[in-house]
Design a protein around this motif. Sequence first.
Motif, short mmCIF file in Angstrom:
data_model
loop_
_atom_site.label_atom_id
_atom_site.label_comp_id
_atom_site.label_asym_id
_atom_site.label_seq_id
_atom_site.Cartn_x
_atom_site.Cartn_y
_atom_site.Cartn_z
N THR A 211 0.83 -1.20 0.00
CA THR A 211 0.00 0.00 0.00
C THR A 211 0.86 1.26 0.00
N VAL A 212 1.90 1.27 0.83
CA VAL A 212 2.78 2.44 0.91
C VAL A 212 3.57 2.61 -0.39
N ALA A 213 4.12 1.53 -0.91
CA ALA A 213 4.89 1.62 -2.16
C ALA A 213 4.03 2.15 -3.30
N GLN A 214 2.79 1.70 -3.37
CA GLN A 214 1.89 2.18 -4.42
C GLN A 214 1.60 3.67 -4.24
N ALA A 215 1.36 4.11 -3.01
CA ALA A 215 1.07 5.53 -2.76
C ALA A 215 2.26 6.40 -3.13
N VAL A 216 3.46 5.95 -2.80
CA VAL A 216 4.66 6.72 -3.14
C VAL A 216 4.83 6.77 -4.66
N ALA A 217 4.59 5.66 -5.33
CA ALA A 217 4.73 5.62 -6.80
C ALA A 217 3.72 6.53 -7.49
N GLU A 218 2.54 6.68 -6.90
CA GLU A 218 1.49 7.49 -7.51
C GLU A 218 1.51 8.95 -7.07
N ALA A 219 2.37 9.29 -6.11
CA ALA A 219 2.42 10.66 -5.58
C ALA A 219 3.05 11.59 -6.62
N PRO A 220 2.78 12.88 -6.48
CA PRO A 220 3.47 13.85 -7.35
C PRO A 220 4.98 13.67 -7.24
N GLU A 221 5.70 14.16 -8.23
CA GLU A 221 7.13 13.88 -8.34
C GLU A 221 8.02 14.56 -7.32
N THR A 222 7.52 15.58 -6.63
CA THR A 222 8.41 16.26 -5.68
C THR A 222 8.72 15.34 -4.50
N LEU A 223 9.94 15.46 -4.02
CA LEU A 223 10.38 14.63 -2.90
C LEU A 223 9.48 14.84 -1.68
N ASP B 199 6.34 15.77 -1.55
CA ASP B 199 5.03 15.14 -1.75
C ASP B 199 5.12 13.63 -1.59
N ARG B 200 6.20 13.04 -2.07
CA ARG B 200 6.35 11.59 -1.99
C ARG B 200 6.57 11.14 -0.54
N ILE B 201 7.34 11.92 0.21
CA ILE B 201 7.55 11.61 1.63
C ILE B 201 6.22 11.70 2.37
N GLU B 202 5.51 12.80 2.15
CA GLU B 202 4.21 12.97 2.82
C GLU B 202 3.24 11.86 2.44
N ALA B 203 3.23 11.49 1.16
CA ALA B 203 2.33 10.42 0.71
C ALA B 203 2.66 9.10 1.41
N GLY B 204 3.95 8.79 1.51
CA GLY B 204 4.35 7.55 2.15
C GLY B 204 3.99 7.51 3.63
N ILE B 205 4.29 8.59 4.34
CA ILE B 205 3.99 8.65 5.77
C ILE B 205 2.48 8.64 6.01
N ALA B 206 1.76 9.49 5.27
CA ALA B 206 0.30 9.57 5.47
C ALA B 206 -0.37 8.24 5.15
N THR B 207 0.04 7.60 4.07
CA THR B 207 -0.56 6.32 3.69
C THR B 207 -0.25 5.26 4.73
N TYR B 208 0.98 5.24 5.22
CA TYR B 208 1.35 4.26 6.25
C TYR B 208 0.46 4.42 7.48
N VAL B 209 0.40 5.64 8.00
CA VAL B 209 -0.37 5.88 9.22
C VAL B 209 -1.86 5.58 9.00
N ARG B 210 -2.41 6.06 7.89
CA ARG B 210 -3.84 5.83 7.64
C ARG B 210 -4.15 4.35 7.45
N PHE B 211 -3.28 3.64 6.71
CA PHE B 211 -3.54 2.22 6.46
C PHE B 211 -3.45 1.42 7.76
N VAL B 212 -2.42 1.68 8.55
CA VAL B 212 -2.24 0.92 9.79
C VAL B 212 -3.38 1.21 10.76
N THR B 213 -3.82 2.47 10.84
CA THR B 213 -4.88 2.82 11.79
C THR B 213 -6.28 2.55 11.26
N SER B 214 -6.40 2.16 10.00
CA SER B 214 -7.73 1.85 9.46
C SER B 214 -8.30 0.58 10.08
#
Length: 195
Positions: free
Chosen positions: A71-83, A85-100
């Motif tokens: 889930t995290v790898a997919q979110a990072v791959a689909e995030a905008p190209e800026t570093l 944005d990709r960091i935020e996407a990875g962290i946010a996806t990790y936290v949201r997925f784990v806490t879901s």
Amino acid sequence: MSAEERLEERRERLISAAYTLYAELGFPDTTIEKLCTVARISNRAFYECFDSRDQLMMVVYGRCVRETLETVAQAVAEAPETLEDRIEAGIATYVRFVTSDRRRARILHLEVRRAGDCLTVSRQEAVAGFCRILEEEPGLSAMAEQAGVELRLVVLGMLGAMQELLIEWALAAEPLPVEPLIDTAVHIFRRTLAA
């Protein structure tokens, strides 16, 4: 059903029972008898599926890690190209997925420690998997070098901070809002690299 299909169906029932019981009762208090009662199988059938409670915990933990990494790898791959944005996407996806799913949060961050030595190697492999996602990010190495820190150690520290935030979330009597966890984790990561 064939014998193989019956065995696989029992395995899945045990995995499902373990996913709930390890999170609710805790790994140490979840006996094989309790697992079999919830899965509606005999104790003998348990040993046709798994060698031990430890092996079942490794399977449950491994599945949680695999789903989270994907889930995290997919979110990072689909995030905008800026570093950033990709960091935020990875962290946010990790936290949201784990806490879901509170069970997932407890297994990944509490029960993995309570299970003891049986998960030491699995836990190290999981940490290495999350480290690879961050270490492979273009630009992070340069930022770490500019900050005068070793990227792998920064990533390990970041993962440790996130684990503590998620342990706090999992242990709270009332569910804590997730967004402040994400904001805090992103802030810690940014400040570490900007130091």
